[in-house]
Every structure is written in structure tokens, then in C-alpha cells.
Design a protein around this motif. Structure first.
Motif, PDB file in Angstrom:
ATOM      1  N   THR A  33       7.663  36.184 -10.712  1.00  0.00           N
ATOM      2  CA  THR A  33       5.745  36.742 -10.206  1.00  0.00           C
ATOM      3  C   THR A  33       4.958  35.666 -11.010  1.00  0.00           C
ATOM      4  N   ILE A  34       5.190  35.193 -12.415  1.00  0.00           N
ATOM      5  CA  ILE A  34       4.400  33.903 -12.961  1.00  0.00           C
ATOM      6  C   ILE A  34       5.009  32.883 -12.079  1.00  0.00           C
ATOM      7  N   PHE A  35       6.025  32.292 -11.809  1.00  0.00           N
ATOM      8  CA  PHE A  35       6.019  31.018 -10.632  1.00  0.00           C
ATOM      9  C   PHE A  35       4.706  31.368  -9.406  1.00  0.00           C
ATOM     10  N   LYS A  36       5.110  32.238  -8.835  1.00  0.00           N
ATOM     11  CA  LYS A  36       3.730  32.287  -8.270  1.00  0.00           C
ATOM     12  C   LYS A  36       2.635  32.331  -7.899  1.00  0.00           C
ATOM     13  N   ILE A  37       2.157  33.118  -8.979  1.00  0.00           N
ATOM     14  CA  ILE A  37       1.030  33.298  -9.513  1.00  0.00           C
ATOM     15  C   ILE A  37       0.291  32.354  -9.931  1.00  0.00           C
ATOM     16  N   TYR A  38       1.267  31.357 -11.113  1.00  0.00           N
ATOM     17  CA  TYR A  38      -0.234  30.369 -12.129  1.00  0.00           C
ATOM     18  C   TYR A  38      -0.351  28.732 -10.903  1.00  0.00           C
ATOM     19  N   PRO A  39       0.668  28.682 -10.150  1.00  0.00           N
ATOM     20  CA  PRO A  39      -0.570  27.320  -9.291  1.00  0.00           C
ATOM     21  C   PRO A  39      -1.201  27.953  -8.410  1.00  0.00           C
ATOM     22  N   GLY A  40      -1.511  29.375  -8.167  1.00  0.00           N
ATOM     23  CA  GLY A  40      -2.607  29.600  -7.242  1.00  0.00           C
ATOM     24  C   GLY A  40      -3.779  29.690  -8.329  1.00  0.00           C
ATOM     25  N   PHE A  86      -4.321  19.514 -17.811  1.00  0.00           N
ATOM     26  CA  PHE A  86      -3.949  20.934 -17.149  1.00  0.00           C
ATOM     27  C   PHE A  86      -3.170  20.463 -15.558  1.00  0.00           C
ATOM     28  N   ARG A  87      -2.795  19.925 -15.708  1.00  0.00           N
ATOM     29  CA  ARG A  87      -2.267  19.189 -13.694  1.00  0.00           C
ATOM     30  C   ARG A  87      -0.388  19.937 -14.568  1.00  0.00           C
ATOM     31  N   ASN A  88      -0.235  19.610 -15.443  1.00  0.00           N
ATOM     32  CA  ASN A  88       0.616  19.336 -15.835  1.00  0.00           C
ATOM     33  C   ASN A  88       1.321  20.638 -16.713  1.00  0.00           C
ATOM     34  N   THR A  89       0.476  21.603 -16.883  1.00  0.00           N
ATOM     35  CA  THR A  89       1.276  22.452 -17.612  1.00  0.00           C
ATOM     36  C   THR A  89       1.621  23.314 -16.209  1.00  0.00           C
ATOM     37  N   ALA A  90       1.643  22.508 -14.520  1.00  0.00           N
ATOM     38  CA  ALA A  90       3.005  23.328 -14.105  1.00  0.00           C
ATOM     39  C   ALA A  90       4.037  23.922 -14.044  1.00  0.00           C
ATOM     40  N   PRO A  91       4.291  25.118 -13.860  1.00  0.00           N
ATOM     41  CA  PRO A  91       5.681  25.858 -13.770  1.00  0.00           C
ATOM     42  C   PRO A  91       6.838  24.000 -13.576  1.00  0.00           C
ATOM     43  N   THR A  92       7.655  24.190 -14.492  1.00  0.00           N
ATOM     44  CA  THR A  92       8.513  23.050 -14.550  1.00  0.00           C
ATOM     45  C   THR A  92       8.174  21.733 -13.622  1.00  0.00           C
ATOM     46  N   SER A  93       6.523  21.461 -14.375  1.00  0.00           N
ATOM     47  CA  SER A  93       6.908  20.016 -13.633  1.00  0.00           C
ATOM     48  C   SER A  93       6.711  19.768 -12.445  1.00  0.00           C
ATOM     49  N   PRO A  94       5.991  20.160 -10.433  1.00  0.00           N
ATOM     50  CA  PRO A  94       6.693  19.798 -10.108  1.00  0.00           C
ATOM     51  C   PRO A  94       5.872  18.262  -9.959  1.00  0.00           C
ATOM     52  N   PRO A  95       6.476  17.342  -8.956  1.00  0.00           N
ATOM     53  CA  PRO A  95       6.489  15.606  -9.116  1.00  0.00           C
ATOM     54  C   PRO A  95       5.297  15.979  -8.125  1.00  0.00           C
ATOM     55  N   ILE A  96       5.021  14.516  -8.689  1.00  0.00           N
ATOM     56  CA  ILE A  96       3.606  14.421  -7.759  1.00  0.00           C
ATOM     57  C   ILE A  96       3.610  13.948  -6.148  1.00  0.00           C
ATOM     58  N   GLY A  97       2.321  14.831  -5.731  1.00  0.00           N
ATOM     59  CA  GLY A  97       1.998  14.719  -4.246  1.00  0.00           C
ATOM     60  C   GLY A  97       3.090  16.174  -3.584  1.00  0.00           C
ATOM     61  N   CYS A  98       3.219  17.744  -5.202  1.00  0.00           N
ATOM     62  CA  CYS A  98       3.422  18.668  -3.731  1.00  0.00           C
ATOM     63  C   CYS A  98       1.924  19.331  -4.033  1.00  0.00           C
ATOM     64  N   LEU A  99       2.441  20.549  -3.461  1.00  0.00           N
ATOM     65  CA  LEU A  99       0.877  21.118  -2.464  1.00  0.00           C
ATOM     66  C   LEU A  99      -0.699  21.607  -3.253  1.00  0.00           C
ATOM     67  N   LEU A 100      -0.108  22.060  -4.803  1.00  0.00           N
ATOM     68  CA  LEU A 100      -0.823  21.541  -6.080  1.00  0.00           C
ATOM     69  C   LEU A 100      -1.487  20.286  -6.131  1.00  0.00           C
ATOM     70  N   ASP A 101      -1.019  19.446  -5.936  1.00  0.00           N
ATOM     71  CA  ASP A 101      -1.481  18.095  -6.529  1.00  0.00           C
ATOM     72  C   ASP A 101      -2.781  18.229  -4.535  1.00  0.00           C
ATOM     73  N   PHE A 102      -2.284  18.104  -3.199  1.00  0.00           N
ATOM     74  CA  PHE A 102      -3.159  18.139  -2.051  1.00  0.00           C
ATOM     75  C   PHE A 102      -4.240  18.600  -2.307  1.00  0.00           C
ATOM     76  N   ALA A 103      -4.152  19.720  -3.265  1.00  0.00           N
ATOM     77  CA  ALA A 103      -4.949  20.912  -2.718  1.00  0.00           C
ATOM     78  C   ALA A 103      -5.769  21.292  -3.253  1.00  0.00           C
TER      79      ALA A 103
END
Length: 135
Positions: A33-40, A86-103
Motif C-alpha cells: 500500500t505504501i508503494f501506491k500511496i507515497y508517489p501520489g 526529494f524525487r530520489n526518495t521515491a520507492p525503489t528509485s524509479p528511472p528517469i522518465g517515469c510517470l512521477l517525473d512527467f506529472a
């Protein structure tokens, strides 16, 4: 006789190999659940920072002509260094270009750079303080 080999990766990815006369390969991914909530939460936090810093800059540069002090100018380069951290604290450090970056992340960096340029322009173009009167 069926034999299974199961591999767990950070308790959220399960890889199962079924070994028999007809072998097959299965990958099942489960997110907590935390992996789904934290990026939001991160997206919302980025937008809160963007809106507040944009409002602050517009207030200082466009709407009122308040004097910009050097400590205020220092906030924006600090923001440019804080956002990637702060962006690098995302779970499992997603690669550059993920939805978090574009959003949110790319927009936050763009607005922070524009705000820095606006504040620097205002700081450079503002009149100097009047000299103290001599007695």
C-alpha cells in the motif's frame, strides 16, 4: 511431482519457476500500500511547492514591487537542489522518465528555474537603497 522455485525481491516481486516435464515461467508483481500511496503524495507535494513558489515570485515581481533581499534570492537555488533529492526518495528509485517525473518533477524544475530567473531579474533591476545622510 511438481517442483517450484520461488524468489522474493524486496517482498513485492515473486518469481516462480515450475519445473516438470512441461516447464513454465511465471512472474507476479505485488505492490504494498505504501508503494501506491507515497508517489501520489510526492506528486501532490511537488505541485504544492510549485504553486507556492510561483505565487511568491509573482507577488514579488509582478503584483507588487517589494524590495528583494539576498536571502530571498537564495531560496530558489536551494529549491533546485532540494527537488531532485526529494524525487530520489521515491520507492525503489524509479528511472528517469517515469510517470512521477512527467506529472510533477519536470514541471517543478521548470517553474523553479523560471522563478529563479524572475527573482534574479527583479533583484538586479531594483533601485539601490538611498545613501545614509551625513551629519
Amino acid at each position: 511431482v511438481r517442483r517450484y522455485i520461488t524468489l522474493l525481491y524486496h517482498n513485492h516481486v515473486i518469481i516462480t519457476f515450475h519445473i516438470s516435464s512441461s516447464s513454465f515461467f511465471t512472474i507476479r508483481s505485488v505492490r504494498t500500500t505504501i508503494f501506491k500511496i507515497y508517489p501520489g503524495f510526492m506528486i501532490v507535494a511537488f505541485w504544492i511547492v510549485i504553486i507556492s513558489m510561483g505565487y511568491f515570485t509573482c507577488n514579488m515581481v509582478i503584483w507588487t514591487t517589494k524590495k528583494v533581499d539576498p536571502p530571498i534570492v537564495g531560496v530558489f537555488p536551494g529549491l533546485l537542489f532540494a527537488l531532485p533529492a526529494f524525487r530520489n526518495t521515491a520507492p525503489t528509485s524509479p528511472p528517469i522518465g517515469c510517470l512521477l517525473d512527467f506529472a510533477a518533477f519536470y514541471w517543478a524544475m521548470l517553474v523553479a528555474i523560471c522563478c529563479l530567473v524572475g527573482i534574479l531579474f527583479r533583484y538586479i533591476s531594483q533601485p539601490n537603497a538611498p545613501a545614509a545622510a551625513k551629519k
